[in-house]
Design a protein around this motif. Structure first.
Motif, PDB file in Angstrom:
ATOM      1  N   PHE A 295       0.747  -1.357   0.061  1.00 49.57           N
ATOM      2  CA  PHE A 295      -0.078  -0.016   0.167  1.00 49.57           C
ATOM      3  C   PHE A 295       0.760   1.333   0.020  1.00 49.57           C
ATOM      4  N   ASN A 296       2.068   1.009   0.210  1.00 48.11           N
ATOM      5  CA  ASN A 296       2.922   2.210   0.293  1.00 48.11           C
ATOM      6  C   ASN A 296       2.770   3.390   0.845  1.00 48.11           C
ATOM      7  N   LEU A 297       2.484   3.149   2.227  1.00 45.55           N
ATOM      8  CA  LEU A 297       2.179   3.927   3.319  1.00 45.55           C
ATOM      9  C   LEU A 297       3.309   4.816   3.856  1.00 45.55           C
ATOM     10  N   ARG A 298       3.137   5.806   4.246  1.00 45.52           N
ATOM     11  CA  ARG A 298       4.257   6.574   5.014  1.00 45.52           C
ATOM     12  C   ARG A 298       4.469   5.695   6.447  1.00 45.52           C
ATOM     13  N   LYS A 299       5.812   5.991   6.875  1.00 42.57           N
ATOM     14  CA  LYS A 299       6.022   5.422   8.224  1.00 42.57           C
ATOM     15  C   LYS A 299       5.136   5.939   9.223  1.00 42.57           C
ATOM     16  N   GLY A 300       4.649   7.297   9.419  1.00 44.77           N
ATOM     17  CA  GLY A 300       4.103   7.953  10.263  1.00 44.77           C
ATOM     18  C   GLY A 300       2.420   7.146  10.362  1.00 44.77           C
ATOM     19  N   VAL A 301       1.969   7.387   9.055  1.00 44.59           N
ATOM     20  CA  VAL A 301       0.715   6.504   9.056  1.00 44.59           C
ATOM     21  C   VAL A 301       0.779   5.152   9.550  1.00 44.59           C
ATOM     22  N   MET A 302       1.486   4.378   9.173  1.00 44.58           N
ATOM     23  CA  MET A 302       1.692   2.884   9.738  1.00 44.58           C
ATOM     24  C   MET A 302       1.871   3.122  11.202  1.00 44.58           C
ATOM     25  N   VAL A 303       2.357   3.991  11.836  1.00 45.83           N
ATOM     26  CA  VAL A 303       2.655   4.031  13.125  1.00 45.83           C
ATOM     27  C   VAL A 303       1.234   4.520  13.694  1.00 45.83           C
ATOM     28  N   LEU A 304       0.653   5.341  13.299  1.00 43.57           N
ATOM     29  CA  LEU A 304      -0.807   5.784  13.597  1.00 43.57           C
ATOM     30  C   LEU A 304      -1.694   4.521  13.649  1.00 43.57           C
ATOM     31  N   ILE A 305      -1.580   3.674  12.460  1.00 43.36           N
ATOM     32  CA  ILE A 305      -2.298   2.599  12.429  1.00 43.36           C
ATOM     33  C   ILE A 305      -2.187   1.640  13.493  1.00 43.36           C
ATOM     34  N   ILE A 306      -1.203   1.307  13.650  1.00 37.34           N
ATOM     35  CA  ILE A 306      -0.424   0.315  14.825  1.00 37.34           C
ATOM     36  C   ILE A 306      -1.014   0.736  16.162  1.00 37.34           C
ATOM     37  N   LEU A 307      -0.894   2.246  16.555  1.00 36.45           N
ATOM     38  CA  LEU A 307      -1.019   2.493  17.613  1.00 36.45           C
ATOM     39  C   LEU A 307      -2.624   2.457  18.062  1.00 36.45           C
TER      40      LEU A 307
END
Length: 333
Positions: free
Chosen positions: A286-298
């Motif tokens: 999905f080529n998501l940015r690191k910040g977006v991935m961190v938010l999803i995980i949190l």
């Protein structure tokens, strides 16, 4: 002549390393605020000495450091500290010298850290508390129960004065009802193993950063998105839960701690793999940015439903290897 030069060189370096260890031990002892940093830094000189020379030279330096620190500071504290950093440092030095993989190093450091923690607790009870292990844990459990009860009552009083209803206050009892000394005792094994793992990971990260600056080749840690669970390792994580269930039928007092600790270890291990799998696909598909991935995980990791989903994904990845990165996977037709 060469042997004499080598012996002189190793003696000088052992002396210098002993001096560094003594300074770090004294700083750690006299300034408790930075004791955590001391536990991370102390194994590094030991590992460096092992890499450059031998186990004999390393043990000599450790023994000299212990004796001098025991005389200057405190014999018992010096002994406990020496056991800890010497075991971790020698293990790390051996693994780096033998060019072991980062996974192997962290696994061995976890085992050594766990063994050191157990020995340290036993020696602390015998030498500092001067009581038996049973008496110590009985007193600790009673103190924990009292502390938890007082904390819950204080929280309820605060929220009651803030206008919280009786139904909401009852939820506090429900939430904190399972958080008691019995739970801590039953999960103590899992807590010890997880603490040992994080201690090993931090020791390796710090040692890698310092040794790399000194010109040593230290294996990189596997990226989070490439973490996988070998089938044999997965079975080892599942085994304590099965053993605990079997033992609990005949002896609940022994079986329950094994079962509870096994369940927590298994859950968190497979949840970690599940998070790795999800992060891998969020990044590469999905080529998501690191910040977006961190938010999803949190936002998902603390939700019980998503936690179970991550555990299931981790278990399924062990079987089917969704990312095709496990060289030891068992083909399933």
């Amino acid at each position: 002549m060469e042997n004499r030069k080598y012996n002189t060189k190793s003696t000088v370096e052992a002396g210098l390393i002993s001096g560094i260890i003594i300074v770090l031990m004294l700083i750690t002892g006299y300034v408790p605020v930075i004791s955590f940093m001391g536990t991370l830094l102390l194994p590094i000189p030991v590992a460096l000495l092992y890499i450059r020379h031998s186990i004999k030279v390393t043990l000599t330096a450790v023994a000299a450091s212990f004796i001098i620190t025991a005389v200057i500071f405190n014999p018992i504290s010096a002994l406990l500290s020496a056991i800890s950093f010497a075991a971790v440092g020698i293990t790390m030095g051996y693994c780096i010298k033998k060019d072991k993989s980062s996974n192997t190093i962290i696994a061995l450091l976890t085992a050594v850290s766990l063994a050191v923690s157990i020995v340290t607790i036993i020696l602390s009870i015998m030498l500092i508390q001067k009581t038996t292990i049973v008496q110590f844990f009985t007193k600790t459990i009673n103190d924990l129960n009292e502390t938890i009860k007082e904390s819950v009552e204080m929280a309820k009083s605060f929220y009651a004065s803030a206008g919280m209803s009786k139904e909401q206050l009852a939820q506090i009892d429900t939430v904190f009802g399972s958080l008691n000394a019995d739970f801590i005792v039953n999960a103590f094994g899992a807590i010890m193993i997880m603490q040992a793992f994080f201690s090993a990971l931090m020791n390796y990260i710090v040692a890698k950063a310092i040794l790399k600056r000194l010109g040593y080749n230290v294996k990189r840690i596997v990226p989070f998105t490439e973490i996988y669970m070998p089938n044999v390792t997965g079975m080892l994580f599942i085994l304590p839960t099965i053993v605990g269930m079997l033992i609990q039928r005949k002896n609940p007092a022994i079986g329950k701690p094994v079962l509870v600790s096994g369940q927590y270890l298994m859950s968190y291990a497979f949840m970690l793999i599940g998070l790795s799998v999800v992060t891998y696909f969020l990044k590469n598909r999905f080529n998501l940015r690191k910040g977006v991935m961190v938010l999803i995980i949190l936002f998902t990791i603390f939700n019980p439903l998503f936690m179970n989903i991550y555990i299931f994904i981790g278990l399924a990845d062990m079987l089917f290897d969704f990312r095709k990165i496990n060289p030891h996977r068992i083909p399933i037709r």
